[in-house]
Design a protein around this motif. Structure first.
Motif, PDB file in Angstrom:
ATOM      1  N   SER A  29       0.860  -1.177   0.000  1.00 59.58           N
ATOM      2  CA  SER A  29       0.000   0.000   0.000  1.00 59.58           C
ATOM      3  C   SER A  29       0.900   1.232   0.000  1.00 59.58           C
ATOM      4  CB  SER A  29      -0.945  -0.023   1.193  1.00 59.58           C
ATOM      5  OG  SER A  29      -0.292   0.467   2.316  1.00 59.58           O
ATOM      6  N   ILE A  30       0.664   2.097  -0.949  1.00 58.95           N
ATOM      7  CA  ILE A  30       1.492   3.294  -1.114  1.00 58.95           C
ATOM      8  C   ILE A  30       0.577   4.508  -0.999  1.00 58.95           C
ATOM      9  CG2 ILE A  30       3.080   4.513  -2.669  1.00 58.95           C
ATOM     10  CD1 ILE A  30       3.598   1.848  -4.082  1.00 58.95           C
ATOM     11  N   GLN A  31       0.962   5.427  -0.127  1.00 62.06           N
ATOM     12  CA  GLN A  31       0.176   6.657  -0.012  1.00 62.06           C
ATOM     13  C   GLN A  31       0.229   7.408  -1.337  1.00 62.06           C
ATOM     14  OE1 GLN A  31      -1.328   7.752   2.956  1.00 62.06           O
ATOM     15  NE2 GLN A  31      -0.756   5.737   3.718  1.00 62.06           N
ATOM     16  N   PRO A  32      -0.869   8.006  -1.775  1.00 59.02           N
ATOM     17  CA  PRO A  32      -0.835   8.726  -3.054  1.00 59.02           C
ATOM     18  C   PRO A  32       0.081   9.953  -2.978  1.00 59.02           C
ATOM     19  CG  PRO A  32      -2.956   9.001  -1.967  1.00 59.02           C
ATOM     20  CD  PRO A  32      -2.192   8.023  -1.142  1.00 59.02           C
ATOM     21  N   ARG A  90       6.478   7.038   1.118  1.00 58.50           N
ATOM     22  CA  ARG A  90       5.030   6.797   1.022  1.00 58.50           C
ATOM     23  C   ARG A  90       4.704   5.308   1.003  1.00 58.50           C
ATOM     24  NH1 ARG A  90       3.562   8.276  -3.589  1.00 58.50           N
ATOM     25  NH2 ARG A  90       5.435   9.285  -4.357  1.00 58.50           N
ATOM     26  N   ALA A  91       5.710   4.492   0.577  1.00 54.01           N
ATOM     27  CA  ALA A  91       5.498   3.041   0.534  1.00 54.01           C
ATOM     28  C   ALA A  91       5.904   2.375   1.847  1.00 54.01           C
ATOM     29  CB  ALA A  91       6.295   2.448  -0.626  1.00 54.01           C
ATOM     30  N   GLY A  92       6.344   3.179   2.814  1.00 49.12           N
ATOM     31  CA  GLY A  92       6.707   2.611   4.124  1.00 49.12           C
ATOM     32  C   GLY A  92       8.044   1.887   4.116  1.00 49.12           C
ATOM     33  N   VAL A 100       4.476   3.747 -11.411  1.00 48.89           N
ATOM     34  CA  VAL A 100       4.508   3.969  -9.953  1.00 48.89           C
ATOM     35  C   VAL A 100       4.014   5.386  -9.640  1.00 48.89           C
ATOM     36  CG1 VAL A 100       6.318   2.318  -9.336  1.00 48.89           C
ATOM     37  CG2 VAL A 100       6.971   4.587 -10.051  1.00 48.89           C
ATOM     38  N   PRO A 101       3.376   5.556  -8.478  1.00 46.68           N
ATOM     39  CA  PRO A 101       2.827   6.885  -8.152  1.00 46.68           C
ATOM     40  C   PRO A 101       3.908   7.843  -7.662  1.00 46.68           C
ATOM     41  CG  PRO A 101       2.321   5.325  -6.393  1.00 46.68           C
ATOM     42  CD  PRO A 101       3.061   4.550  -7.439  1.00 46.68           C
ATOM     43  N   LEU A 102       4.507   8.575  -8.594  1.00 47.87           N
ATOM     44  CA  LEU A 102       5.563   9.532  -8.254  1.00 47.87           C
ATOM     45  C   LEU A 102       4.970  10.935  -8.122  1.00 47.87           C
ATOM     46  CD1 LEU A 102       8.343   8.471 -10.792  1.00 47.87           C
ATOM     47  CD2 LEU A 102       8.248   7.956  -8.344  1.00 47.87           C
TER      48      LEU A 102
END
Ligand SMILES: NC(=O)c1ccc[n+]([C@@H]2O[C@H](COP(=O)([O-])OP(=O)(O)OC[C@H]3O[C@@H](n4cnc5c(N)ncnc54)[C@H](O)[C@@H]3O)[C@@H](O)[C@H]2O)c1
Length: 448
Positions: free
Chosen positions: A13-16, A387-389, A76-78
């Protein structure tokens, strides 16, 4: 049947990547201003981000028959370039416009004047600076606290104030300042308690770069080291990063001669060609070259540059090929070339029955032009990590470094193409895509 070329990954889970990201730069010299100007020119459509994996790179997904190769930025959400805002510290009070003109990397008419107001808006905050660590830099824009702890606390305040002033949601810090004198790990670097005591006691083993790293980590800000200084590569700060849940990466951007070395050396080893000597020399005329003209700063750079071949060639495994290798690296300060470095390599190799051969390389490069896209990628990728921890040392970013920070129990991976595979597999892993092993036997098996 599950593909033998790939293996599945869990979904993370990656924060946007919403909101604004502050990129904080200790050091507002050639690398930093070339990076800043480049980002702004790209944002305005006045330049292309050549050299940047996050902006132009692709990643293959699944089997080769699937033809799925999205841009990394779509996969990937950059954070977007538009979401970036910038801050800096430097003992020299020049703003980014004045510094860019003095550094002379970019063409003033085409690439500095059109973004004059943007560059002028980036004024350096007073630096945590001590000339003992960088002999050739003089500047009045410095912090005045009594102890190193005071300076570090001021840096924390700078970080917090910057975040509020610029309405940032997240921050990353990238050390783009000068190479400090050579420091080895010492007892105060081993635990956070010892480290903080040594800050208060103004001990010599605590360099200014460590204060920035400590301040960033305390504030929960990822820290990246673009120079070869020891900085965050010490147990106390690695532990602080892990405890605070913050990513760190370093050291020393892999841009010119070492980039080529980490391509040529794996080729020699792959084909079991021996090497007797590797002589590398450079001429460089920018301020970094002047700083590296000081033997104590050069020692830090030399250690970083020398380690590469030992790890790639593995003389312990291949003593007949590499045990006698003589490796020499020189950097000569030569002002007329400014940022346009020239790096020569002479490699004395041998093949079948021991017959000698030679490789000559003459790389006429531009130091900061090679470094700027890497600074951008590191800013965006460490923000992604956070953001991905992913916390602590980000070994998947070894691709960008001459001396990749790594876990104590493993040796660093220097081969550029293994590093690239590691980086892309890390992205696949984060996004729950199958990892690619390049086995590929399924393309040659009969359909059942
Ligand atoms: N350009 C490349 O290809 C490349 C590759 C690898 C590493 N590096 C490293 O990146 C760093 C920056 O290179 P550059 O060419 O921009 O050098 P530069 O000399 O142009 O800029 C460095 C700046 O850092 C400032 N500085 C020094 N100590 C500081 C401190 N304590 N706090 C804040 N600022 C401080 C200096 O005043 C200077 O303005 C150097 O350490 C260099 O070795 C560059």
């Amino acid at each position: 049947m599950e593909s033998p070329e790939t293996s599945p990954s869990p979904v993370h889970s990656i924060q946007p990547p919403e909101g604004r990201v502050g990129v904080l730069l200790p050091g507002l010299g050639a690398v930093a201003t070339t990076f800043l100007a480049g980002v702004e020119l790209v944002r305005q459509g006045a330049g292309r981000p050549f050299g940047s994996l996050t902006q132009m790179g692709t990643v293959r997904l699944g089997k080769r028959t699937e033809h799925r190769t999205p841009l990394i930025s779509e996969f990937v959400p950059l954070a977007s370039l538009d979401s970036l805002v910038f801050g800096a510290w430097d003992p020299i009070p020049d703003n980014a416009y004045e510094s860019a003109l003095k550094c002379g990397v970019l063409d003033p008419r085409d690439h500095v004047e059109p973004i004059r107001s943007f560059l002028k808006s980036i004024e350096p905050m007073p630096a945590a600076f001590d000339q003992y660590y960088v002999k050739r830099i003089h500047g009045p824009n410095v912090k005045t606290g009594r102890t190193k702890r005071d300076w570090a606390e001021e840096l924390r305040k700078d970080i917090r104030d910057f975040k509020t002033r610029n309405r940032c949601d997240r921050l990353v810090m990238i050390w783009c300042a000068s190479t400090e004198i050579f420091l080895e790990e010492a007892p105060p670097h081993r635990t956070l308690e010892e480290f903080e005591r040594a800050m208060e006691a103004n001990e010599r083993c605590i360099a200014p770069s460590m204060l920035y790293a400590w301040a960033a980590l305390k504030e929960g800000v990822p820290f990246v080291n673009a120079a070869p200084n020891l900085t965050a590569d010490i147990p106390a700060l690695v532990k602080l990063a892990n405890d605070r849940g913050v990513p760190i990466a370093g050291k020393d951007l892999k841009t010119g001669q070492t980039l080529l070395k980490t391509v040529i050396a794996p080729m020699l080893k792959a084909r079991l060609l021996g090497a007797k000597g590797w002589y590398s020399t450079n001429i460089l005329g920018n301020r970094d070259g002047e700083v590296l003209d000081d033997p104590e700063s050069f020692r830090t750079k030399e250690e970083s540059k020398l380690g590469v071949l030992e790890h790639i060639l593995q003389p312990d495994l291949y003593p007949e090929l590499y045990a006698d290798l003589y490796h020499k690296v020189c950097i000569n300060y030569y002002p007329p070339r400014r940022d346009n470095k020239e790096g020569w390599d002479n490699v004395d190799i041998f093949g079948w029955l021991g017959y000698p051969m030679q490789i000559k390389i003459d790389f006429l490069c531009r130091d900061s032009i090679l470094a700027a896209p890497i600074v951008l990628d590191l800013a965006l990728f460490t923000d992604l990590s956070q953001r991905a921890g992913m916390v602590g040392i980000q070994e998947w970013l070894s691709f960008y470094f001459k001396s990749p920070q790594h876990a104590p129990e493993v040796y660093p991976e220097h081969d550029l193409f293994i590093q690239q595979t590691k980086l892309k597999n890390n992205l696949r892993y984060l996004m729950g895509e199958e990892l690619i092993t390049h086995l590929g036997t399924e393309y040659y098996e009969d359909e059942e």
